[in-house]
Design a protein around this motif. Structure first.
Motif, mmCIF file in Angstrom:
data_model
loop_
_atom_site.group_PDB
_atom_site.id
_atom_site.type_symbol
_atom_site.label_atom_id
_atom_site.label_comp_id
_atom_site.label_asym_id
_atom_site.label_seq_id
_atom_site.Cartn_x
_atom_site.Cartn_y
_atom_site.Cartn_z
ATOM 1 N N VAL A 35 0.833 -1.235 0.085
ATOM 2 C CA VAL A 35 -0.010 -0.087 0.023
ATOM 3 C C VAL A 35 0.729 1.287 0.141
ATOM 4 O O VAL A 35 1.958 1.267 0.592
ATOM 5 C CB VAL A 35 -0.886 -0.147 1.219
ATOM 6 C CG1 VAL A 35 -1.879 -1.022 1.255
ATOM 7 C CG2 VAL A 35 -0.198 0.149 2.468
ATOM 8 N N ARG A 36 0.243 2.257 -0.547
ATOM 9 C CA ARG A 36 1.250 3.627 -0.522
ATOM 10 C C ARG A 36 0.609 4.429 0.499
ATOM 11 O O ARG A 36 -0.600 4.930 0.621
ATOM 12 C CB ARG A 36 0.966 4.093 -2.042
ATOM 13 C CG ARG A 36 1.612 5.555 -2.193
ATOM 14 C CD ARG A 36 1.559 6.109 -3.320
ATOM 15 N NE ARG A 36 2.635 5.651 -4.462
ATOM 16 C CZ ARG A 36 2.378 4.693 -5.396
ATOM 17 N NH1 ARG A 36 0.895 4.383 -5.436
ATOM 18 N NH2 ARG A 36 3.349 4.114 -6.284
ATOM 19 N N ARG A 37 1.328 4.823 1.450
ATOM 20 C CA ARG A 37 1.127 5.834 2.562
ATOM 21 C C ARG A 37 1.478 7.275 2.141
ATOM 22 O O ARG A 37 2.751 7.581 2.028
ATOM 23 C CB ARG A 37 1.558 5.198 3.823
ATOM 24 C CG ARG A 37 1.275 5.976 5.122
ATOM 25 C CD ARG A 37 1.749 5.272 6.180
ATOM 26 N NE ARG A 37 3.082 5.326 6.579
ATOM 27 C CZ ARG A 37 4.040 4.861 7.337
ATOM 28 N NH1 ARG A 37 3.139 4.266 8.336
ATOM 29 N NH2 ARG A 37 5.291 5.042 7.451
ATOM 30 N N THR A 38 0.557 8.014 2.585
ATOM 31 C CA THR A 38 1.065 9.571 2.203
ATOM 32 C C THR A 38 0.528 10.255 3.404
ATOM 33 O O THR A 38 -0.271 10.257 4.021
ATOM 34 C CB THR A 38 0.264 10.028 0.847
ATOM 35 O OG1 THR A 38 0.266 9.265 -0.277
ATOM 36 C CG2 THR A 38 0.476 11.463 0.701
ATOM 37 N N ASP A 39 1.786 11.116 3.743
ATOM 38 C CA ASP A 39 1.729 11.922 4.901
ATOM 39 C C ASP A 39 0.934 13.282 4.472
ATOM 40 O O ASP A 39 1.583 13.856 3.581
ATOM 41 C CB ASP A 39 2.898 12.195 5.509
ATOM 42 C CG ASP A 39 2.794 12.830 6.738
ATOM 43 O OD1 ASP A 39 1.893 13.632 7.170
ATOM 44 O OD2 ASP A 39 3.650 12.398 7.781
ATOM 45 N N THR A 45 5.664 10.307 0.686
ATOM 46 C CA THR A 45 4.792 9.080 0.097
ATOM 47 C C THR A 45 6.000 7.918 0.235
ATOM 48 O O THR A 45 7.023 8.128 -0.197
ATOM 49 C CB THR A 45 4.358 9.366 -1.403
ATOM 50 O OG1 THR A 45 3.408 10.204 -1.157
ATOM 51 C CG2 THR A 45 3.637 7.871 -1.721
ATOM 52 N N ILE A 47 5.739 3.410 0.172
ATOM 53 C CA ILE A 47 5.038 2.000 0.017
ATOM 54 C C ILE A 47 5.492 1.186 1.263
ATOM 55 O O ILE A 47 6.742 1.012 1.439
ATOM 56 C CB ILE A 47 5.555 1.461 -1.266
ATOM 57 C CG1 ILE A 47 4.978 2.214 -2.450
ATOM 58 C CG2 ILE A 47 5.021 -0.041 -1.315
ATOM 59 C CD1 ILE A 47 5.196 1.625 -3.905
ATOM 60 N N ILE A 50 1.875 -4.435 4.365
ATOM 61 C CA ILE A 50 0.832 -4.950 5.386
ATOM 62 C C ILE A 50 0.650 -6.327 5.538
ATOM 63 O O ILE A 50 0.368 -6.961 4.189
ATOM 64 C CB ILE A 50 -0.399 -4.054 5.514
ATOM 65 C CG1 ILE A 50 -1.166 -4.262 4.394
ATOM 66 C CG2 ILE A 50 0.066 -2.484 6.100
ATOM 67 C CD1 ILE A 50 -2.652 -3.630 4.301
ATOM 68 N N TYR A 480 -2.656 10.173 7.598
ATOM 69 C CA TYR A 480 -1.991 9.166 6.523
ATOM 70 C C TYR A 480 -3.325 8.914 5.653
ATOM 71 O O TYR A 480 -4.395 8.777 5.955
ATOM 72 C CB TYR A 480 -1.422 7.966 6.918
ATOM 73 C CG TYR A 480 -0.104 8.303 7.660
ATOM 74 C CD1 TYR A 480 0.887 8.660 7.173
ATOM 75 C CD2 TYR A 480 -0.347 8.251 9.048
ATOM 76 C CE1 TYR A 480 2.034 9.050 7.890
ATOM 77 C CE2 TYR A 480 0.721 8.300 9.781
ATOM 78 C CZ TYR A 480 2.361 8.909 9.333
ATOM 79 O OH TYR A 480 3.031 9.100 9.959
ATOM 80 N N TRP A 482 -4.392 6.261 2.439
ATOM 81 C CA TRP A 482 -3.558 4.871 2.356
ATOM 82 C C TRP A 482 -4.228 4.645 0.847
ATOM 83 O O TRP A 482 -5.486 4.656 0.525
ATOM 84 C CB TRP A 482 -4.135 3.872 2.964
ATOM 85 C CG TRP A 482 -3.651 4.113 4.394
ATOM 86 C CD1 TRP A 482 -4.352 4.942 5.505
ATOM 87 C CD2 TRP A 482 -2.403 3.375 5.051
ATOM 88 N NE1 TRP A 482 -3.583 4.912 6.525
ATOM 89 C CE2 TRP A 482 -2.432 4.077 6.257
ATOM 90 C CE3 TRP A 482 -1.495 2.923 4.651
ATOM 91 C CZ2 TRP A 482 -1.486 3.963 7.218
ATOM 92 C CZ3 TRP A 482 -0.619 2.614 5.595
ATOM 93 C CH2 TRP A 482 -0.284 2.954 6.862
ATOM 94 N N ALA A 483 -3.684 3.904 -0.160
ATOM 95 C CA ALA A 483 -3.826 3.569 -1.303
ATOM 96 C C ALA A 483 -3.167 2.418 -1.805
ATOM 97 O O ALA A 483 -2.078 2.261 -1.598
ATOM 98 C CB ALA A 483 -3.818 4.673 -2.655
#
Length: 537
Positions: A35-39, A45, A47, A50, A480, A482-483
């Motif tokens: 998943v791509r986590r963006t603050d 950003t 990856i 999980i 965050y 998530w995508a």
């Protein structure tokens, strides 16, 4: 590779298989989700992986074993409680009281307003309800009500009556005192099965498949969850307190589901047999014994009518509600099916902290990493044929009011739509891996331990952080975005690389945990390896 034959090279393990084995050995998820986590504050950003969270060992042994251990902890903590679990709601806050009072004024104004104003007030009511939910209030003030069909509650004449006692507001069983002043609260491990459908061999296959009642076996499996609910209800009414349970549904060798229950408190075997004999569930559905259509000649969806119609005459089929109306008007109607428990009953008393308690918990969670069909996989042609016959019966049997198989019996399912196809119901009960049982494998009462699985996970995380001396707090979840990382994403790294990194991180984490435990518990504790309890954490 020079100097080796083709046969020798074929015996060499593949690199990806070795990596998978290493990942499983160190407790790393073998199919992580990228998943791509963006603050949202810094815009950074990255990856991250999980765990997949699968409960099937055939898909991910690591995640399945972790979930099985979590269920074992949940069972152990709630089985022998000595104090009532605290589940009282917090007092309402000033904001919640204000919003509820505002909701009362708006409700009165909405009832007295005219049509234009009522529409505007309705939108305001929805907004206030949303604010109440955001403030931490459970439920709704005006829940939607649906019409409910009520049938006679008169008990069947072929079933003994069951006395009812007022239910006390407690969940703990009876406490016993020994002559030396010690007090203990024994609990119960109970196993319930379904009746026989025909003689079977030691491997669970029928002696005579032609006379084996596969239809009854299929219907019992489909409606087994309702029978469990009725048993718990009858047991609580009979013993007079809110009995708590941790139950697991598993298949027998003959593929019929049976129930294992860890009950808090004790009930005599004579009383249990009385409750089992008095427990049944009636399925008041339209007749489904003889189909009116075949899959090749099934009713068709007619868009102009918005209904399924007869393929020859074009007449709309009766709806589900119309079919139930006809059933209600028939004074001589009988239930489609009546499901009961079989005569076999096994009850064992269990003491807290005993070896038997540990064995029972391991037995309860033994098959949780497998699907229903995987618990007793077919190893012979006879066993495979037995599964095929049961699966064939389940394919055409209606599983619920919304099942597409009702089209074969000339009835439109509840909520009919053009995507329904007779014989292709997507419910899990029709899938071969579930063998007719579409309910949950683990059933836990609300006051079993006073905790949810999320609470148990949080406790494990807090324990690890406490041992490591880490005072970090959970980050703000709203910080965050998530995508999912889609296949072909240029920023994604290969799975092998991600697993190698995860294994390295897991080894580092284990070493840090072992060293921290050695400092806390003393030098006698070995610092190499990790016990099953630590691995579960």
């Amino acid at each position: 590779m020079t100097g080796t034959t083709r046969a020798e090279r074929a015996r060499m393990p593949l690199a990806r298989d070795v990596l998978r084995a290493v990942a499983e050995e160190h407790g790393v998820c073998v199919r992580p989700v990228a998943v791509r986590r963006t603050d949202v504050l810094t815009g950074q950003t990255e990856i991250v992986d999980i765990p997949c969270g699968s409960t099937r060992a055939s898909q991910c042994p690591t995640c399945a074993e972790r979930k099985r251990r979590l269920r074992a902890v949940q069972c152990r903590e709630g089985w022998h409680l000595t104090e009532e679990p605290t589940l009282d709601a917090d007092p309402a806050t000033a904001e919640q009281l204000f919003l509820t009072g505002l909701r009362a004024d708006l409700t009165k104004a909405h009832a007295e307003a005219g049509t234009p104003d009522a529409e505007d007030l309705a939108a305001v009511l929805v907004e206030v309800d949303e604010q109440l939910a955001d403030s931490g209030v459970r439920g709704t003030l005006e829940p939607a009500t649906a019409a409910r069909r009520v049938r006679s509650t008169r008990r069947r004449q072929d079933t003994p009556d069951l006395p009812r006692r007022p239910i006390a507001a407690r969940t703990l069983g009876k406490a016993y005192a020994t002559p030396d002043g010690r007090t203990f609260r024994p609990s119960l491990f109970l196993t319930l099965t379904l009746p026989s459908y025909g003689r079977v061999r030691s491997d669970g296959t029928p002696v005579d498949p032609a006379s084996y009642d596969y239809r009854r076996a299929a219907r019992d499996a489909l409606h087994f969850p309702k029978l469990i609910d009725r048993f718990v209800q009858n047991l609580r009414r009979f013993v007079g307190y809110d009995v708590q349970y941790f139950a697991v549904v598993e298949p027998q060798r003959r593929l019929a589901p049976h129930l294992h229950l860890a009950l808090r408190g004790t009930v005599s075997r004579a009383e249990l047999r009385q409750v089992v004999a008095a427990t049944y569930h009636q399925v008041w559905w339209p007749s489904a014994d003889r189909p009116s259509y075949t899959p090749d000649r099934a009713p068709r969806w007619t868009p102009d009518l918005g209904a399924f119609t007869d393929p020859a005459t074009g007449t709309p089929l009766p709806t589900w509600e119309e079919a139930l109306d006809d059933l209600d008007q028939d004074q001589d109607a009988e239930p489609l099916h009546v499901v009961r428990f079989g005569p076999q009953l096994d009850a064992q008393g269990v003491l807290v902290g005993s070896d038997q308690a540990g064995r029972c918990i391991r037995y309860l969670t033994k098959y949780l990493t497998k699907s229903v069909a995987e618990c007793h996989s077919a190893t012979t042609a006879t066993e495979a044929d037995h599964i095929d016959r049961l699966a064939a019966e389940l394919r055409w049997e209606p599983c619920s009011p919304t099942c597409a198989n009702w089209l074969l019996y000339g009835i439109q399912p509840r909520g009919a739509h053009p995507g329904l196809h007779a014989g292709n119901c997507r419910a899990r009960a029709h899938k071969r891996e579930h063998l007719g049982y579409g309910g949950r494998r683990v059933l836990v009462s609300r006051k079993w331990s006073g905790k949810t699985l999320t609470d148990h996970r949080a406790e494990r995380r807090a324990w690890v952080l406490d041992v490591l001396g880490d005072t970090a707090t959970r980050p703000d979840p709203t910080r965050y975005l998530w995508a999912l990382v889609r296949p072909g994403d240029p920023d994604a790294t290969p799975l092998a690389t991600r697993l190698l990194r995860a294994v390295s991180e897991r080894v580092r984490w284990r070493q840090a945990l072992d060293q921290a435990l050695a400092r806390v518990e003393g030098p006698a504790l070995p610092t190499s390896g990790i016990t099953s309890e630590r691995k579960a954490a």
